[in-house]
Design a protein around this motif. Sequence first.
Motif, mmCIF file in Angstrom:
data_model
loop_
_atom_site.group_PDB
_atom_site.id
_atom_site.type_symbol
_atom_site.label_atom_id
_atom_site.label_comp_id
_atom_site.label_asym_id
_atom_site.label_seq_id
_atom_site.Cartn_x
_atom_site.Cartn_y
_atom_site.Cartn_z
ATOM 1 N N LEU A 215 0.813 -1.215 0.000
ATOM 2 C CA LEU A 215 0.000 0.000 0.000
ATOM 3 C C LEU A 215 0.848 1.267 0.000
ATOM 4 O O LEU A 215 0.453 2.282 -0.583
ATOM 5 C CB LEU A 215 -0.918 0.014 1.230
ATOM 6 N N ASN A 216 2.013 1.207 0.640
ATOM 7 C CA ASN A 216 2.779 2.420 0.932
ATOM 8 C C ASN A 216 3.840 2.758 -0.108
ATOM 9 O O ASN A 216 4.229 3.923 -0.231
ATOM 10 C CB ASN A 216 3.451 2.262 2.305
ATOM 11 N N MET A 217 4.313 1.761 -0.851
ATOM 12 C CA MET A 217 5.434 1.974 -1.769
ATOM 13 C C MET A 217 4.981 1.912 -3.229
ATOM 14 O O MET A 217 4.188 1.037 -3.595
ATOM 15 C CB MET A 217 6.515 0.909 -1.536
ATOM 16 N N PRO A 218 5.490 2.801 -4.082
ATOM 17 C CA PRO A 218 5.186 2.716 -5.517
ATOM 18 C C PRO A 218 5.678 1.401 -6.104
ATOM 19 O O PRO A 218 6.718 0.871 -5.691
ATOM 20 C CB PRO A 218 5.946 3.907 -6.108
ATOM 21 N N ALA A 219 4.950 0.883 -7.066
ATOM 22 C CA ALA A 219 5.285 -0.423 -7.639
ATOM 23 C C ALA A 219 6.634 -0.421 -8.342
ATOM 24 O O ALA A 219 7.332 -1.438 -8.390
ATOM 25 C CB ALA A 219 4.187 -0.860 -8.607
ATOM 26 N N ASP A 220 7.030 0.736 -8.896
ATOM 27 C CA ASP A 220 8.288 0.784 -9.646
ATOM 28 C C ASP A 220 9.479 1.191 -8.783
ATOM 29 O O ASP A 220 10.573 1.428 -9.307
ATOM 30 C CB ASP A 220 8.160 1.751 -10.823
#
Length: 337
Positions: A215-220
Motif C-alpha cells: 500500500l505504501n510503496m510505488p510499484a516501480d
Amino acid sequence: MWRMYIAVFIQPFTWSFYTASVFIGIAAAVLWTAQGNCLTINSDEHTIGRNSGIFWALLQSSLFFGNLYIYFAWQGKTQISDSENILGEDESSDDQDVEVNEPAQNNMTKAVDAFKKSLKLCVTKEMLLLSITTAYTGLELTFFSGVYGTCIGAVNTFGTEEKSLIGLSGIFIGIGEILGGSLFGLLSKNNRFGRNPVVLLGILVHFVAFYLIFLNMPADAPIAPLEGTDSSAYIKPSKEVAIFCSLLLGLGDSCFNTQLLSILGFLYSEDSAPAFAVFKFVQSICAAVAFFYSNYLLLHWQLLLMVIFGFFGTVSFFTVEWEAAAVVARGSDYRSI
C-alpha cells in the motif's frame, strides 16, 4: 577474505567487487556451517532454542550500529559521493587464525565425507520440507537487506530524508531482529508449544509488513532510476509506515531463522555440519536468485513471490515440527542421517 572485501571499497571497480563478493561468499558458507555445528555441540534439546535466540540477537546487533552511522551521515543527501561509500552491513566475520593440529590429508577426508553426507541429506524428507522454509528466508533476506532500502531511497515523496531513511530502516530492522532473538531465546525454555507458534507469528508479521509495503510503496520503486520515482502508491507514502514495516521485517526474519537453527540443531544433533551446509546452500542460492529478479520485477510481484513461498514454507516447517514432536513424545531418538 573479509579484509580483501573491505579493501575493494577503497577504490571500487565492477570486476574487483564481484570477484571479492564470490570469495567472501565462500568464506561465509564455511563460517556459517561451523557456527551452526558449534551451536549444536554446545546445546541439547532443552537449550538449543535459547542458544539460537541469543546467537541471532548478537549476530544482528551489527545492523543497529552500522545503520546508525548511515542515518546520521546521509541526512539531507540526495546523492552519495565516492568518499561516502561504505559497507553498511556485517553479517559475520572472524579475525582469529585457527591452528590446525590434524594433518591436511585427514581434514580433506573429513571435508569429503561431510560433502557426501550433505548430498545424501538433501533428498531426505525432512530436509526437503525444511528447504522450502529455508528458500523463503533467502528471498526475504534479499528483500529486507537490499530491495526494501532501495525502495525507500527511491521515493521522491520522502524529500531530502529519503537517503537517511535507508539507515533508519536498517536500524529498525536490526531492532526487530534483536528483539525477536532475545525474546525467543528467553522464552524458549518455558515454551510448551514447540517452535510452530513462533514461526506462525513470523509469517503473520511478514504478511502484515508485505501488505503495508504494497500500500505504501510505488510499484516501480525497486527498478526506479537514480533520480527516483514520483509514482503514487495506493496511499500517500508515509515515512512512519515505511519504518514500521522495517521493524516487522526484522522481527519476522528472527522468528524464522531462530527456529530453523533450533530445529536443525535438534534433528541433526549427532552430525549437524552437513545439515547447516545444506541450509546455507539453499538460502544463499535463493537470495542470489532474488537479487537477480529484483532488478526486473515490480514491487508487487516480488511481494507475491514471498507470500507464496512464505505460506508453503510455514506449512512445511509445521510438518517437520509435528513429526519431531511425535518422535519425542514416544521417547525415542530422532535420526535422519
